[in-house]
Design an enzyme around this catalytic site. Structure first.
Site, PDB file in Angstrom:
ATOM      1  N   SER A  51       1.067  -7.417  10.629  1.00 29.33           N
ATOM      2  CA  SER A  51       1.311  -5.994  10.873  1.00 29.33           C
ATOM      3  C   SER A  51       0.858  -5.618  12.275  1.00 29.33           C
ATOM      4  O   SER A  51      -0.073  -6.234  12.829  1.00 29.33           O
ATOM      5  CB  SER A  51       0.505  -5.194   9.850  1.00 29.33           C
ATOM      6  OG  SER A  51       0.425  -3.848  10.232  1.00 29.33           O
TER       7      SER A  51
ATOM      8  N   TYR B 144      -7.748  -3.220   5.523  1.00 28.85           N
ATOM      9  CA  TYR B 144      -6.395  -3.761   5.366  1.00 28.85           C
ATOM     10  C   TYR B 144      -5.994  -4.566   6.614  1.00 28.85           C
ATOM     11  O   TYR B 144      -5.554  -5.714   6.533  1.00 28.85           O
ATOM     12  CB  TYR B 144      -5.394  -2.618   5.111  1.00 28.85           C
ATOM     13  CG  TYR B 144      -3.956  -3.041   5.310  1.00 28.85           C
ATOM     14  CD1 TYR B 144      -3.348  -3.913   4.413  1.00 28.85           C
ATOM     15  CD2 TYR B 144      -3.211  -2.604   6.418  1.00 28.85           C
ATOM     16  CE1 TYR B 144      -2.039  -4.341   4.604  1.00 28.85           C
ATOM     17  CE2 TYR B 144      -1.915  -3.019   6.620  1.00 28.85           C
ATOM     18  CZ  TYR B 144      -1.324  -3.889   5.706  1.00 28.85           C
ATOM     19  OH  TYR B 144      -0.038  -4.315   5.899  1.00 28.85           O
TER      20      TYR B 144
ATOM     21  N   LYS C 165      -5.216  -8.835   7.493  1.00 29.39           N
ATOM     22  CA  LYS C 165      -4.091  -9.433   8.239  1.00 29.39           C
ATOM     23  C   LYS C 165      -4.626 -10.289   9.391  1.00 29.39           C
ATOM     24  O   LYS C 165      -4.147 -11.376   9.652  1.00 29.39           O
ATOM     25  CB  LYS C 165      -3.174  -8.333   8.795  1.00 29.39           C
ATOM     26  CG  LYS C 165      -2.471  -7.515   7.723  1.00 29.39           C
ATOM     27  CD  LYS C 165      -1.496  -8.352   6.950  1.00 29.39           C
ATOM     28  CE  LYS C 165      -0.831  -7.597   5.838  1.00 29.39           C
ATOM     29  NZ  LYS C 165      -0.136  -8.466   4.879  1.00 29.39           N
TER      30      LYS C 165
HETATM   31  P1  NAD Z   1       4.963  -4.006  -1.533  1.00 35.65           P
HETATM   32  O1  NAD Z   1       3.691  -3.519  -2.154  1.00 35.65           O
HETATM   33  O2  NAD Z   1       6.214  -3.303  -1.872  1.00 35.65           O
HETATM   34  O3  NAD Z   1       5.148  -5.570  -1.853  1.00 35.65           O
HETATM   35  C1  NAD Z   1       4.043  -6.437  -1.990  1.00 35.65           C
HETATM   36  C2  NAD Z   1       4.245  -7.205  -3.291  1.00 35.65           C
HETATM   37  O4  NAD Z   1       3.148  -8.096  -3.472  1.00 35.65           O
HETATM   38  C3  NAD Z   1       4.272  -6.295  -4.521  1.00 35.65           C
HETATM   39  O5  NAD Z   1       5.454  -6.571  -5.253  1.00 35.65           O
HETATM   40  C4  NAD Z   1       3.028  -6.678  -5.297  1.00 35.65           C
HETATM   41  O6  NAD Z   1       3.224  -6.570  -6.699  1.00 35.65           O
HETATM   42  C5  NAD Z   1       2.797  -8.105  -4.842  1.00 35.65           C
HETATM   43  N1  NAD Z   1       1.420  -8.578  -4.925  1.00 35.65           N
HETATM   44  C6  NAD Z   1       0.302  -8.013  -4.403  1.00 35.65           C
HETATM   45  N2  NAD Z   1      -0.783  -8.777  -4.669  1.00 35.65           N
HETATM   46  C7  NAD Z   1      -0.329  -9.857  -5.347  1.00 35.65           C
HETATM   47  C8  NAD Z   1      -0.975 -11.002  -5.886  1.00 35.65           C
HETATM   48  N3  NAD Z   1      -2.283 -11.198  -5.792  1.00 35.65           N
HETATM   49  N4  NAD Z   1      -0.209 -11.930  -6.538  1.00 35.65           N
HETATM   50  C9  NAD Z   1       1.130 -11.755  -6.653  1.00 35.65           C
HETATM   51  N5  NAD Z   1       1.782 -10.681  -6.173  1.00 35.65           N
HETATM   52  C10 NAD Z   1       1.055  -9.745  -5.521  1.00 35.65           C
HETATM   53  O7  NAD Z   1       4.729  -4.026   0.047  1.00 35.65           O
HETATM   54  P2  NAD Z   1       5.785  -4.209   1.224  1.00 35.65           P
HETATM   55  O8  NAD Z   1       5.911  -2.911   1.918  1.00 35.65           O
HETATM   56  O9  NAD Z   1       6.982  -4.892   0.730  1.00 35.65           O
HETATM   57  O10 NAD Z   1       4.952  -5.164   2.156  1.00 35.65           O
HETATM   58  C11 NAD Z   1       5.093  -6.573   2.104  1.00 35.65           C
HETATM   59  C12 NAD Z   1       4.075  -7.198   3.033  1.00 35.65           C
HETATM   60  O11 NAD Z   1       4.278  -6.707   4.340  1.00 35.65           O
HETATM   61  C13 NAD Z   1       2.633  -6.875   2.671  1.00 35.65           C
HETATM   62  O12 NAD Z   1       1.835  -8.015   2.889  1.00 35.65           O
HETATM   63  C14 NAD Z   1       2.265  -5.778   3.639  1.00 35.65           C
HETATM   64  O13 NAD Z   1       0.908  -5.750   3.929  1.00 35.65           O
HETATM   65  C15 NAD Z   1       3.087  -6.177   4.873  1.00 35.65           C
HETATM   66  N6  NAD Z   1       3.388  -5.039   5.735  1.00 35.65           N
HETATM   67  C16 NAD Z   1       3.982  -3.926   5.214  1.00 35.65           C
HETATM   68  C17 NAD Z   1       4.231  -2.832   6.028  1.00 35.65           C
HETATM   69  C18 NAD Z   1       4.841  -1.565   5.459  1.00 35.65           C
HETATM   70  O14 NAD Z   1       4.710  -0.512   6.087  1.00 35.65           O
HETATM   71  N7  NAD Z   1       5.541  -1.615   4.332  1.00 35.65           N
HETATM   72  C19 NAD Z   1       3.901  -2.889   7.401  1.00 35.65           C
HETATM   73  C20 NAD Z   1       3.327  -4.054   7.911  1.00 35.65           C
HETATM   74  C21 NAD Z   1       3.063  -5.133   7.070  1.00 35.65           C
END
Ligand code: NAD
Ligand code: UDP
Length: 338
Positions: A126, A150, A154
């Protein structure tokens, strides 16, 4: 199909869009997710879009023996690791939960990969890993300095994966630093499903637009920016999904660890964003300017040249298309996948 990818967190927001892109590109996809922040209803939607069904395993990534079994059962050649908790505010209130889940999942996954001889990995990092004092556009060489648990998770995972690639030259690792993902698939069948009241601007505005929330609070209009509101780099989730595919293709041919920003390289202010949403929905959004949100940085946008040069990837969708697609999803699914 000769390529089989494990997508952790594949029922989530970015993971589901990337699964669509991978299936459409001819990859077999195995999703592992514990559904802590997603619904398995997304699976039939993915099948509706692509005509193909990903294999789904409900499991927690921290359960290394189950994850190792998944590698034994399927001919997995690469991994895209999305699984993790992502709410900044919650991470400040419950840091242990974030360190346990995010670091625990990444470490467990890498151990299972080592046992199974799979060494190609794309990781969801991120832009929050960058120091808030860096000037935009921010490139991949900018100083790091996350300011919340958070972002720290990362940062630590990036460090661990960099060391893994240094220690064993067989590894190919891509660290993707996303800026602000918004939007949804153009069918409106998959999109973001925030639990409870959203913290991020676009999901919040959308819930005001469907009248689930009363009004939008604009956190400060006295920043040193042209209209006084903060500037961010919003990027369409479908562009991000294509970015993962491009990174995977690169890593299939190149060893070592690599970092790429995934953003548009353009900044949009809070007021510009709201205006665009108003244009899309055809009405004004109730809003009020309130004080600044603690920790907000005035201007953050990407230098996205490295991804363009090395991956031939560029974000293609405009802010208008991002808002239109996000609205289309929100309107069709006011309660997410419920
Ligand atoms: P999201 O919450 O929609 O998807 C994350 C998924 O991981 C969920 O389906 C959740 O059920 C699953 N999960 C969490 N912990 C778990 C575990 N221990 N075992 C199995 N499954 C698990 O989030 P997103 O927006 O799709 O983000 C995906 C990734 O991208 C994340 O790592 C997030 O930190 C990163 N990210 C997101 C953003 C954003 O703004 N959406 C920005 C930068 C980085
Ligand atoms: N923001 C806002 N009202 C909200 C949510 C966010 O004014 O209800 C502002 C926030 O202060 C920031 C911008 O919108 O300037 C983007 O916030 P978001 O949380 O979506 O992304 P981040 O700041 O984490 O990049």
């Amino acid at each position: 199909m000769d390529k089989c990818t494990l997508v952790t967190g594949g029922t989530g927001y970015i993971g589901s869009h990337t699964t669509v892109a991978l299936l459409e590109a001819g990859y077999q996809v195995i999703i592992v997710d514990n559904l802590v922040n997603s619904s398995d209803k997304v699976l039939s939607r993915i099948e509706k879009i692509t005509g193909l069904a990903p294999i789904f395993v409900r499991a927690d990534l921290r359960d290394t023996s189950t994850i190792t079994k998944v590698f034994k059962e399927y001919p997995i050649t690469s991994v895209v690791h999305f699984a993790g908790l992502k709410a900044v505010k919650e991470s400040v209130e419950e840091p242990t939960k974030y360190y346990d889940n995010n670091l625990g999942s990444a470490l467990s996954l890498v151990k299972a990969m080592e046992t199974s001889g799979v060494s190609t990995l794309v990781f969801s990092s991120s832009a929050t890993v960058y120091s808030p004092f860096e000037d935009s556009p921010v490139d991949e060489g900018a100083t790091l300095g996350p300011t919340n648990p958070y972002g720290m998770t990362k940062y630590f995972i990036e460090r661990m994966l960099t060391d893994v690639a240094l220690g064993d030259k067989d590894w190919s690792i891509g660290l993707l630093r996303y800026f602000n993902p918004i939007g949804a698939h153009s069918t409106g069948l998959i999109g973001e499903m925030p639990r409870g009241t959203p913290n991020n601007l676009v999901p919040y505005v959308m819930q005001v637009a469907i009248e689930k929330l009363e009004k939008l609070y604009i956190f400060g209009d006295d920043y040193e920016t042209p209209d006084g509101t903060c500037i961010r780099d919003y990027v369409h989730v479908v562009d991000l999904a294509r970015g993962h595919l491009a990174a995977l293709r690169f890593l299939e041919k190149t060893k070592g660890s690599h970092i790429w920003n995934l953003g548009t390289g353009k900044g949009t202010s809070v007021l510009e964003l709201i205006q665009t949403v108003e244009e899309v929905i055809g009405k004004s959004i109730p809003k009020e300017v309130v004080g600044r949100r603690s920790g907000d940085v005035p201007i953050v946008y990407a230098d996205a040249e490295k991804a363009s040069e090395e991956l031939s990837w560029r974000a293609e969708n405009t802010i208008l298309k991002m808002c239109a697609d996000h609205w289309n999803w929100q309107k069709q699914n006011p309660d997410g996948y419920q």
